[in-house]
Design an enzyme around this catalytic site. Structure first.
Site, PDB file in Angstrom:
ATOM      1  N   SER A 101     -44.443  12.118   4.669  1.00  0.00           N
ATOM      2  CA  SER A 101     -45.120  10.861   4.991  1.00  0.00           C
ATOM      3  C   SER A 101     -46.537  11.117   5.485  1.00  0.00           C
ATOM      4  O   SER A 101     -47.474  10.400   5.104  1.00  0.00           O
ATOM      5  CB  SER A 101     -44.333  10.086   6.048  1.00  0.00           C
ATOM      6  OG  SER A 101     -43.124   9.604   5.532  1.00  0.00           O
ATOM      7  N   GLY A 140     -53.904   0.751   7.427  1.00  0.00           N
ATOM      8  CA  GLY A 140     -53.385  -0.422   8.113  1.00  0.00           C
ATOM      9  C   GLY A 140     -53.321  -1.636   7.221  1.00  0.00           C
ATOM     10  O   GLY A 140     -54.319  -2.355   7.055  1.00  0.00           O
ATOM     11  N   SER A 148     -43.372  -7.446   3.327  1.00  0.00           N
ATOM     12  CA  SER A 148     -43.270  -7.632   1.884  1.00  0.00           C
ATOM     13  C   SER A 148     -44.286  -8.628   1.346  1.00  0.00           C
ATOM     14  O   SER A 148     -44.539  -8.669   0.146  1.00  0.00           O
ATOM     15  CB  SER A 148     -41.855  -8.099   1.510  1.00  0.00           C
ATOM     16  OG  SER A 148     -40.898  -7.110   1.822  1.00  0.00           O
ATOM     17  N   ILE A 173     -47.556   1.821  11.356  1.00  0.00           N
ATOM     18  CA  ILE A 173     -48.641   2.580  10.745  1.00  0.00           C
ATOM     19  C   ILE A 173     -48.454   4.071  11.002  1.00  0.00           C
ATOM     20  O   ILE A 173     -48.615   4.545  12.137  1.00  0.00           O
ATOM     21  CB  ILE A 173     -50.010   2.111  11.284  1.00  0.00           C
ATOM     22  CG1 ILE A 173     -50.138   0.581  11.157  1.00  0.00           C
ATOM     23  CG2 ILE A 173     -51.127   2.840  10.558  1.00  0.00           C
ATOM     24  CD1 ILE A 173     -49.955   0.055   9.752  1.00  0.00           C
ATOM     25  N   THR A 174     -48.114   4.804   9.952  1.00  0.00           N
ATOM     26  CA  THR A 174     -47.968   6.254  10.061  1.00  0.00           C
ATOM     27  C   THR A 174     -49.321   6.887  10.386  1.00  0.00           C
ATOM     28  O   THR A 174     -50.346   6.507   9.813  1.00  0.00           O
ATOM     29  CB  THR A 174     -47.427   6.836   8.744  1.00  0.00           C
ATOM     30  OG1 THR A 174     -46.151   6.262   8.467  1.00  0.00           O
ATOM     31  CG2 THR A 174     -47.277   8.346   8.825  1.00  0.00           C
ATOM     32  N   CYS A 248     -53.473   1.479  -3.834  1.00  0.00           N
ATOM     33  CA  CYS A 248     -53.269   2.631  -2.951  1.00  0.00           C
ATOM     34  C   CYS A 248     -51.784   2.872  -2.719  1.00  0.00           C
ATOM     35  O   CYS A 248     -51.319   4.027  -2.727  1.00  0.00           O
ATOM     36  CB  CYS A 248     -53.968   2.395  -1.616  1.00  0.00           C
ATOM     37  SG  CYS A 248     -55.757   2.183  -1.706  1.00  0.00           S
ATOM     38  N   LEU A 249     -51.031   1.809  -2.517  1.00  0.00           N
ATOM     39  CA  LEU A 249     -49.592   1.955  -2.281  1.00  0.00           C
ATOM     40  C   LEU A 249     -48.887   2.566  -3.485  1.00  0.00           C
ATOM     41  O   LEU A 249     -47.943   3.352  -3.327  1.00  0.00           O
ATOM     42  CB  LEU A 249     -48.975   0.596  -1.928  1.00  0.00           C
ATOM     43  CG  LEU A 249     -49.269   0.085  -0.519  1.00  0.00           C
ATOM     44  CD1 LEU A 249     -48.758  -1.345  -0.359  1.00  0.00           C
ATOM     45  CD2 LEU A 249     -48.632   0.988   0.528  1.00  0.00           C
ATOM     46  N   GLU A 373     -43.165   0.973   2.196  1.00  0.00           N
ATOM     47  CA  GLU A 373     -43.964   0.947   0.967  1.00  0.00           C
ATOM     48  C   GLU A 373     -43.230   0.240  -0.167  1.00  0.00           C
ATOM     49  O   GLU A 373     -43.173   0.708  -1.305  1.00  0.00           O
ATOM     50  CB  GLU A 373     -44.393   2.370   0.585  1.00  0.00           C
ATOM     51  CG  GLU A 373     -45.315   2.962   1.642  1.00  0.00           C
ATOM     52  CD  GLU A 373     -45.868   4.316   1.274  1.00  0.00           C
ATOM     53  OE1 GLU A 373     -45.988   4.603   0.061  1.00  0.00           O
ATOM     54  OE2 GLU A 373     -46.185   5.085   2.191  1.00  0.00           O
ATOM     55  N   THR A 375     -39.778  -2.600  -0.043  1.00  0.00           N
ATOM     56  CA  THR A 375     -38.339  -2.517   0.192  1.00  0.00           C
ATOM     57  C   THR A 375     -37.601  -2.378  -1.135  1.00  0.00           C
ATOM     58  O   THR A 375     -38.134  -2.667  -2.208  1.00  0.00           O
ATOM     59  CB  THR A 375     -37.818  -3.772   0.911  1.00  0.00           C
ATOM     60  OG1 THR A 375     -37.985  -4.905   0.030  1.00  0.00           O
ATOM     61  CG2 THR A 375     -38.564  -4.029   2.214  1.00  0.00           C
TER      62      THR A 375
END
Length: 395
Positions: A101, A140, A148, A173-174, A248-249, A373, A375
């Site tokens: 991650s 973020g 979602s 937020i990782t 980006c996702l 990222e 469900t």
């Protein structure tokens, strides 16, 4: 106590000789990442997870190995192909989802956003530092009430002369509290826009979420923006609308579909080794039919997932991959890996609930990976839309 140290690494993926589908360079990259993790991460990851500890000191080492933004070109990035990047993610998540991650967020979210949508000055300022691990980035987008449905985000930015005033909060937020720069998405009068918010900017704060049951060897934070003043040079000039963060996702989700295979492989390899050394009724439990049925079923699912991942990587390298392909890969591979990790835990019996063995740690982490990222439900509906032409998740 039985040990898994003697397990042949990747044995569960050799039934179909999948390594023969890789180039020598791709195998070398995978081997280098695996050796680094065996030395620097695997001896400690169980304790790090138990202690809710992310090894910040490893970040420059990850940069030196070329893992940060490794699929990007220029600015100190390695520029490897999609298969090589996927194999690196596989090995990272075979150690722990939290480590993969970190690398995904750093390279495929924060760095990719700057690389794809940033100005040349932004790229020159941040990408070499992020690639080297001298700086950490976060991304973020998600909010507490809008996961979602990011189009409903409440974080907003308004123009004030030549500047922007950013207000709002982001959740889950990782890397949040570690980040030297946050890529923040906000609603404006011109639609969704992205902004670079450096650490220490007045009004910007981050607090860690500490009561996590999953991804404990990873930092997850809440970001707050209280009338944060930013110059227009902080805006990502090429990011227009929600499609920018969703692009980006997709980059990060690609890494996940390989990473899930790694978690499944590590669970199955450890179960194979344990079953071969655990003696019950005067024979190893791997000699019993019920155990072999479990192992065979899991090996089939794991190899199918790996073949899917390689196919999608080749589509990506050819420039032919689509969001629905990535949704299929993430949904299938995470779901399969989660089932494998849970089943592997049963082979360990009571010992499987300790930090001495990885399957339950992988299973708990994968519960989070199944959700973040996108469900499982959203990815299923994305596939459904591709099949039927109807978007079941829009208003």
């Amino acid at each position: 106590m039985s040990t898994v140290d003697d397990a042949p690494v990747g044995a569960a993926l050799e039934l179909l000789n999948i390594s023969s589908l890789l180039t020598e360079d791709q195998r070398d990259i995978q081997r280098a990442v695996a050796e680094f993790l065996a030395d620097r991460v695997r001896p400690h990851i169980g304790q790090w997870s138990e202690d809710h500890h992310f090894p910040r000191d490893l970040v420059p080492e990850l940069g030196k190995l070329g893992l940060l933004g490794m699929h990007l070109d220029g600015y100190g990035c390695a520029g490897v192909d999609a298969v090589s990047y996927g194999l690196a993610c596989l090995e990272l998540e075979a150690a722990d989802s939290g480590l993969r991650s970190f690398v995904s967020v750093q390279g495929s979210l924060a760095m990719f956003a700057i690389w794809r949508f940033g100005s040349e000055n932004q790229k020159q300022e941040w990408l070499p530092r992020l690639a080297a691990g001298d700086a950490v980035g976060c991304f973020g987008l998600t909010e507490a009430d809008f996961g979602s449905n990011p189009a409903g985000m409440r974080t907003h930015a308004v123009r004030d002369g030549a500047d922007w005033i950013l207000t709002g909060e982001k959740m889950w937020i990782t890397n949040g509290s570690l980040a030297d720069v946050a890529i923040v998405w906000a609603m404006t009068d011109e639609g969704v826009r992205g902004f670079l918010v450096p650490r220490g900017t007045p009004g910007f704060s981050a607090s860690d979420i500490s009561n996590k049951l999953a991804l404990r060897a990873s930092i997850t934070s809440e970001l707050s923006f209280d009338n944060v003043r930013l110059p227009d040079s902080a805006r990502l000039p090429e990011a227009h609308g929600l499609r920018a963060p969703l692009t980006c996702l997709d980059e990060a989700r690609f890494g996940i579909l390989f990473g899930a295979v790694g978690a499944g492989r590590d669970s199955l390899d450890s179960a194979l080794a344990y079953a071969g050394s655990r003696i019950q009724f005067d024979r190893p439990i791997s000699a019993f039919q019920l155990t072999q049925q479990k192992l065979a079923d899991m090996a089939i699912e794991l190899n199918n997932s790996m073949l899917l991942a390689l196919h999608l990587a080749r589509l990506k390298d050819a420039g032919e991959i689509k969001p629905v392909h990535i949704s299929m890969g993430k949904l299938n591979n995470v779901r399969a890996a989660l089932a494998i990790a849970r089943q592997c835990r049963t082979i360990f019996g009571g010992s499987g609930i300790t930090t001495d063995y990885p399957p339950l740690r992988h299973a708990i982490n994968l519960e989070a990976v199944l959700t973040y990222e996108g469900t499982a439900e959203i990815h299923a509906l994305t596939i459904g839309q591709a099949l039927t032409g109807h978007a079941a998740f829009s208003g």
